[in-house]
Motif scaffolding. Structure first.
Motif, short mmCIF file in Angstrom:
data_model
loop_
_atom_site.label_atom_id
_atom_site.label_comp_id
_atom_site.label_asym_id
_atom_site.label_seq_id
_atom_site.Cartn_x
_atom_site.Cartn_y
_atom_site.Cartn_z
N ARG A 41 0.92 -1.29 -0.22
CA ARG A 41 -0.10 -0.18 -0.02
C ARG A 41 0.88 1.25 0.12
O ARG A 41 1.55 1.33 0.67
CB ARG A 41 -0.88 0.04 1.34
N HIS A 42 0.38 2.27 -0.91
CA HIS A 42 1.27 3.37 -0.93
C HIS A 42 0.18 4.60 -0.94
O HIS A 42 -0.67 4.59 -1.88
CB HIS A 42 2.18 3.76 -2.30
N TYR A 43 0.14 5.40 0.23
CA TYR A 43 -0.82 6.33 0.39
C TYR A 43 -0.17 7.82 0.15
O TYR A 43 0.80 8.13 0.89
CB TYR A 43 -1.67 6.31 1.52
N TRP A 44 -0.80 8.65 -0.99
CA TRP A 44 -0.15 10.07 -0.81
C TRP A 44 -1.28 10.92 -0.81
O TRP A 44 -2.31 10.98 -1.42
CB TRP A 44 0.52 10.08 -2.17
N ASP A 45 -1.12 12.20 0.10
CA ASP A 45 -2.27 12.88 0.33
C ASP A 45 -1.55 14.40 0.36
O ASP A 45 -0.63 14.49 1.16
CB ASP A 45 -2.75 12.62 1.60
N THR A 46 -2.03 15.40 -0.38
CA THR A 46 -1.64 16.61 -0.28
C THR A 46 -2.71 17.64 -0.11
O THR A 46 -3.89 17.45 -0.58
CB THR A 46 -0.74 17.15 -1.78
N VAL A 47 -2.82 18.68 0.74
CA VAL A 47 -3.43 19.56 1.01
C VAL A 47 -2.90 21.20 0.76
O VAL A 47 -1.67 21.54 1.55
CB VAL A 47 -3.80 19.71 2.56
N GLN A 48 -3.43 21.90 -0.11
CA GLN A 48 -2.99 23.11 -0.48
C GLN A 48 -3.91 24.03 -0.07
O GLN A 48 -5.08 24.15 -0.71
CB GLN A 48 -2.51 23.21 -1.91
N TYR A 49 -3.58 25.06 0.84
CA TYR A 49 -4.72 25.94 1.21
C TYR A 49 -4.31 27.48 0.35
O TYR A 49 -3.25 27.60 0.07
CB TYR A 49 -4.35 26.44 2.81
N ASP A 50 -5.54 28.14 0.15
CA ASP A 50 -5.39 29.45 -0.45
C ASP A 50 -4.54 30.31 0.61
O ASP A 50 -4.56 29.97 1.79
CB ASP A 50 -6.74 30.08 -0.70
N TYR A 51 -3.93 31.57 -0.10
CA TYR A 51 -3.26 32.20 0.81
C TYR A 51 -3.90 32.93 2.09
O TYR A 51 -3.35 32.88 3.08
CB TYR A 51 -2.39 33.32 -0.12
N ASP A 52 -5.09 33.40 1.58
CA ASP A 52 -5.89 34.15 2.76
C ASP A 52 -6.86 33.16 3.64
O ASP A 52 -7.34 32.49 2.97
CB ASP A 52 -6.88 35.41 2.16
N LEU A 53 -6.68 33.29 4.78
CA LEU A 53 -7.23 32.46 5.76
C LEU A 53 -8.46 33.09 6.48
O LEU A 53 -8.76 34.54 6.32
CB LEU A 53 -6.42 31.84 6.79
N PHE A 54 -9.45 32.41 7.09
CA PHE A 54 -10.58 32.82 7.68
C PHE A 54 -10.43 32.83 9.12
O PHE A 54 -10.20 31.83 9.84
CB PHE A 54 -11.95 32.18 7.05
N THR A 55 -11.35 33.72 9.84
CA THR A 55 -12.00 33.35 11.23
C THR A 55 -13.42 33.06 11.15
O THR A 55 -14.13 33.48 10.28
CB THR A 55 -11.51 34.48 12.18
N LEU A 56 -13.69 32.38 12.26
CA LEU A 56 -15.25 31.99 12.28
C LEU A 56 -15.96 32.90 13.19
O LEU A 56 -15.66 32.93 14.28
CB LEU A 56 -15.27 30.67 12.99
N LEU A 57 -17.15 33.44 12.72
CA LEU A 57 -18.04 34.44 13.35
C LEU A 57 -18.93 33.61 14.34
O LEU A 57 -19.23 32.45 14.01
CB LEU A 57 -18.44 35.17 12.54
N ASP A 58 -19.51 34.10 15.19
CA ASP A 58 -20.29 33.59 16.23
C ASP A 58 -21.66 33.13 15.23
O ASP A 58 -22.51 32.07 15.81
CB ASP A 58 -20.71 34.33 17.46
N ASN A 59 -21.95 33.69 14.22
CA ASN A 59 -23.14 33.05 13.48
C ASN A 59 -22.94 32.05 12.45
O ASN A 59 -24.07 31.77 11.63
CB ASN A 59 -23.60 34.37 12.66
N GLY A 60 -21.65 31.63 12.55
CA GLY A 60 -21.43 30.42 11.66
C GLY A 60 -20.90 30.57 10.53
O GLY A 60 -20.56 29.77 9.56
N ARG A 61 -20.63 32.10 9.78
CA ARG A 61 -20.13 32.23 8.82
C ARG A 61 -18.67 32.76 8.61
O ARG A 61 -18.14 32.90 9.93
CB ARG A 61 -20.78 33.52 8.05
N LEU A 62 -17.90 32.55 7.87
CA LEU A 62 -16.39 32.73 7.88
C LEU A 62 -16.24 34.27 7.35
O LEU A 62 -16.83 34.74 6.45
CB LEU A 62 -15.62 31.87 6.92
N THR A 63 -15.14 34.85 7.79
CA THR A 63 -14.90 36.21 7.41
C THR A 63 -13.06 36.34 7.14
O THR A 63 -12.45 35.54 8.03
CB THR A 63 -15.03 37.13 8.35
N ALA A 64 -12.66 37.03 6.33
CA ALA A 64 -11.18 37.36 6.09
C ALA A 64 -10.77 38.56 6.77
O ALA A 64 -9.68 38.85 6.42
CB ALA A 64 -10.91 37.15 4.39
#
Length: 817
Positions: free
Chosen positions: A699-722
């Motif tokens: 078994r060979h398992y390969w996994d990559t995760v590439q994030y966008d440059y700008d990140l978010f915080t989580l608001l109390d109403n459940g939505r994300l903001t940058a």
């Protein structure tokens, strides 16, 4: 309603249901035995004197894919059974056209593409606790215990004898089933449950001696009866399995060797109760876990591969309180490290010994006791400034216990009480959990009610203990073409069984409904098919609020040419609230999720067969461009009846996914990410004969995760903001990931005597985890092979000793003297 009153009311309801749901009776075939004056030779030749006048069981009736058919005379099955003081003997003539008999050679308990004959014995004749002995036309064996709670458990293994011979007009089987493989009380004129099965692999048609109605009821209800077992005594059931394992390991220039000795013991405490113990356990030859990159909020778990913890645990699995990987798993303690310190924490805790006591009385009372002890385990903490090292306890000396009391009744129902507790030495937490479980089926086997009431208590020593509650209810129609069910799951915020059980989440108040239509006989081009439609409504307990809603359906079908296919659809309309992804209890909102998938599996009887699977998912949400898809291709080639090779390719791509990336000052930071997963697997098996086999797993398992440059915080109403301005460069550790593993497992097994094995195993393992998410497959593979490789070679010898066989030897020696 107070918790104590709620439990009391639920218990009274169970007592009422216990009285309402009662037995189901049916006409049964009988087979009467005569005692063997001389035991037959188990060679497949049915020429022993004992078979001359034995009663014949024949006239087998089909139950799949068609119901009620009989076999022509040139394909008939004739079974004879006899017994003596040591064993039950079975002789079978399975008439057939020899060129059509399928006989692939496979490992024990693996069915492959092979005709089989099955003997089912139930000494208590309770329709719920069967012991099954399979003999394949290839000469290989399989065995299992089964009941309505667990189905068939092939991890159970017994030592018994069989032989197969090919004939001009079919094939023959001869079997010796020693009484030590069974649990039964000393009875006068006993009546045992008995059933015979025969399967023709070429069309997967299956026939039984006593007819089965597959449209309703547990299969054990349709056993016939075995009579005439007069004057037999339960033997002393003492089996010893001494073993020795030699291990050679190399990693990054270091070489370690080890030689271990130990023993497994099976002892019949009474006629129906058995003690299983492993003394100085050795699990060095347990298989690799299929590790994946876990980005979710719940722990990653793996199936049990240690035989002691998979065999005969049906009683202990009731109520869902026992997850055996907790015993000898990762240490439970947490370390308080300074900024300049690192810790080397062991991946597992050593099991010092473990034992199980289990059994069931003639009138349906079952009892199970489990105990395991693990040793004190230390982590090595290093001061990076001074180089000083110290030892910190991360798991103390720990005792794991389970008690199960179970009552079966009516041939199809049971009520159980289960308690588990974990006691840790010193100032580590202790835990206790209790469950009351009822599985009730009406006398017509058409409706089922399952209920579970569970309580947990965790004692944190210097902190207040926490007591939690959980429940489950299932009510459904379980017979006929049209079926439906309703279920409800509840767990408060303090429910926690994870010291010895597995509960991925609590704080749930979920409702579900399912409706299905299925067929049981061929129609048109199909042998059978099934449609189902479902809906789920989920809430939290605290706060009492809506979480999610989904509905969907599925279809699966099996064709007359033994291909299979199906599809599924799942829709989550409107706003969905994920309260777990944030890790701090705040909701994360996503909207209008749709996923669909399909699969196809071709006829495994052919030299070349293939399995295909594909899925896709998206969101219909403003500002989101999520698209996820995956596919799996798994061709398999049966080069001969001895050699099978299977290759698997799984590819998964998730573009525009959003989820937890990291935290800053204990606040969750989310990111939008693209993720790509590629898994390659190869499995091969070459079986020389029923006693020698060679296996390969890669078994060979390969996994990559590439994030966008700008990140978010989580608001109390459940939505994300940058708007907070977080990005890849200012959150500390880079959340991008390149993760890969590589495992090879090559094994050889030789059964050199009944129940005795020599197993040679070679393994290598590679692992890499870094932030180079932009590397392609070739670059990642090159980097993986730059890591130090772990190589392991082990040689294990296990020998089976039967106390009754030892007594026979001593008696002969005494007579000779």
């Amino acid at each position: 309603m107070p918790l104590s009153k709620q439990i009391k009311s639920s218990f009274l309801l169970l007592c009422f249901l216990f009285a309402v749901f009662n037995a189901h009776c049916q006409d049964k075939k009988e087979l009467n035995l005569t005692r063997a004056e001389k035991a037959p030779k188990i060679d497949g030749e049915l020429d022993d004197k004992v078979w001359e006048n034995a009663e014949i069981a024949t006239d087998f009736i089909q139950f799949k894919p068609e119901i009620g058919n009989t076999l022509p005379r040139n394909k008939r099955t004739e079974v004879k059974v006899s017994y003596d003081d040591q064993a039950i003997y079975v002789a079978v003539y399975l008439y057939d056209e020899p060129e059509k008999i399928m006989s692939q050679l496979v490992n024990r308990d693996n069915f492959g593409q092979t005709d089989f004959f099955l003997v089912v014995l139930n000494p208590n004749n309770d329709a719920q606790n069967d012991t099954s002995f399979f003999v394949f036309s290839s000469g290989q064996q399989a065995d299992a215990i089964s009941n309505p709670s667990i189905g068939e458990d092939f991890s159970w293994n017994a030592v018994w004898s069989s032989a197969v011979k090919m004939k001009d007009d079919g094939w023959t089987v001869e079997m010796k089933i020693p009484y030590r493989t069974l649990r039964f009380a000393d009875q006068e004129n006993p009546t045992w449950g008995l059933q015979f099965h025969r399967q023709f692999r070429r069309d997967r048609s299956q026939y039984t001696w006593n007819p089965i109605d597959p449209t309703k009821g547990y299969i054990g209800l349709y056993n016939g009866e075995l009579k005439g077992l007069d004057n037999i005594k339960p033997p002393v059931r003492l089996n010893l399995y001494p073993f020795s394992t030699g291990i050679l390991k190399s990693f990054d220039g270091d070489i370690d060797t080890d030689l271990t000795f130990g023993m497994d013991v099976k002892y019949g405490i009474t006629d129906n109760f058995t003690l299983d113990a492993t003394l100085i356990p050795d699990f060095s030859q347990a298989g690799f876990d299929n590790i994946v990159l876990n980005l979710g909020p719940f722990e990653q778990t793996f199936s049990e591969q240690r035989q002691f913890f998979t065999e005969g645990v049906d009683l202990f699995s009731k109520g869902g309180l026992f997850f055996s990987r907790r015993v000898g798993g990762r240490p439970s303690g947490e370390l308080d490290l300074a900024e300049n310190e690192d810790a080397d924490v062991p991946n597992e805790v050593k099991v010092l010994n473990a034992l199980k006591v289990s059994g069931r009385t003639k009138d349906g009372w079952g009892l199970g006791l489990f105990n395991a002890i693990t040793e004190k385990t230390y982590a090595t903490v290093t001061d990076n400034d001074t180089g000083d090292k110290r030892q910190e306890v991360v798991e103390p000396f720990t005792n794991y216990n389970i008690l199960v009391v179970d009552k079966q009744f009516g041939g199809n129902s049971a009520i159980s009480l289960i308690n588990t507790n974990v006691i840790r030495e010193g100032e580590f937490r202790d835990a206790n959990a209790t469950a009351l479980v009822a599985n009730l089926v009406n006398k017509k086997n058409t409706y089922r009610v399952d209920t579970e009431l569970r309580m947990s208590n965790v004692n944190y020593q210097n902190n207040p203990s926490e007591t939690g509650f959980s429940s489950f209810l299932f009510v459904g129609k379980v017979a006929g073409n049209f079926r439906y069910s309703f279920d409800h799951r509840f767990a408060d915020t303090k429910y926690n069984i994870n010291d010895l059980g597995l509960n991925r989440r609590n704080n749930q108040n979920d409702f579900g409904f399912d409706f299905s239509y299925q067929t049981f006989e061929p129609s048109g081009r199909l042998n059978n098919y099934r449609f189902n439609f479902f809906s789920n409504y989920r809430r939290l307990v605290d706060p009492n609020t809506f979480a999610r809603f989904n509905f969907g359906g599925g279809y699966r079908a099996f064709t007359k040419n033994l291909n299979a296919h199906g599809f599924r659809l799942n829709i989550q309309p409107g706003k969905q609230y994920d309260y777990f992804e944030s890790r701090d209890g705040r909701p994360f909102i996503f909207e209008n999720s749709v996923s669909a998938g399909a699969w196809f599996s071709s006829n495994y009887n052919k030299v070349f067969a293939i399995d295909l699977r594909a899925n896709a998912a998206t969101l219909f949400e403003e500002g989101r461009d999520l698209f996820r898809y995956d596919f799996e291709i798994e061709p398999r080639i049966r080069f001969s009846d001895q050699l099978l090779l299977t290759y698997g390719l799984n590819f998964e791509n998730r573009n525009g996914d959003r989820g937890y990336a990291t935290s800053v000052d204990d606040n969750p930071i989310f990111g939008e990410r693209n993720r790509q997963i590629v898994t390659n697997t190869i499995s091969g098996n070459y079986t020389f004969n029923p006693f020698h086999s060679l296996g390969l797993t890669f078994r060979h398992y390969w996994d990559t995760v590439q994030y966008d440059y700008d990140l978010f915080t989580l608001l109390d109403n459940g939505r994300l903001t940058a708007e907070e301005g977080y990005n890849i460069d200012n959150v500390g550790d880079d959340p991008n990931i390149n993760f890969s593993t590589w495992n090879i497992d090559l094994s050889y097994s030789w059964q050199f005597a009944p129940g005795s094995f020599l197993t040679a195993l070679y393994r290598n393992k590679l692992f890499n985890f870094d932030e180079n998410s932009e590397d392609n497959f070739t670059e990642s593979l090159d980097l993986l092979f730059q890591q130090p490789m772990q190589n392991t070679f082990s040689l294990r010898v296990q020998y089976f000793i039967d106390f009754n066989g030892m007594k026979s030897v001593f008696k002969k020696n005494k007579t000779a003297s």
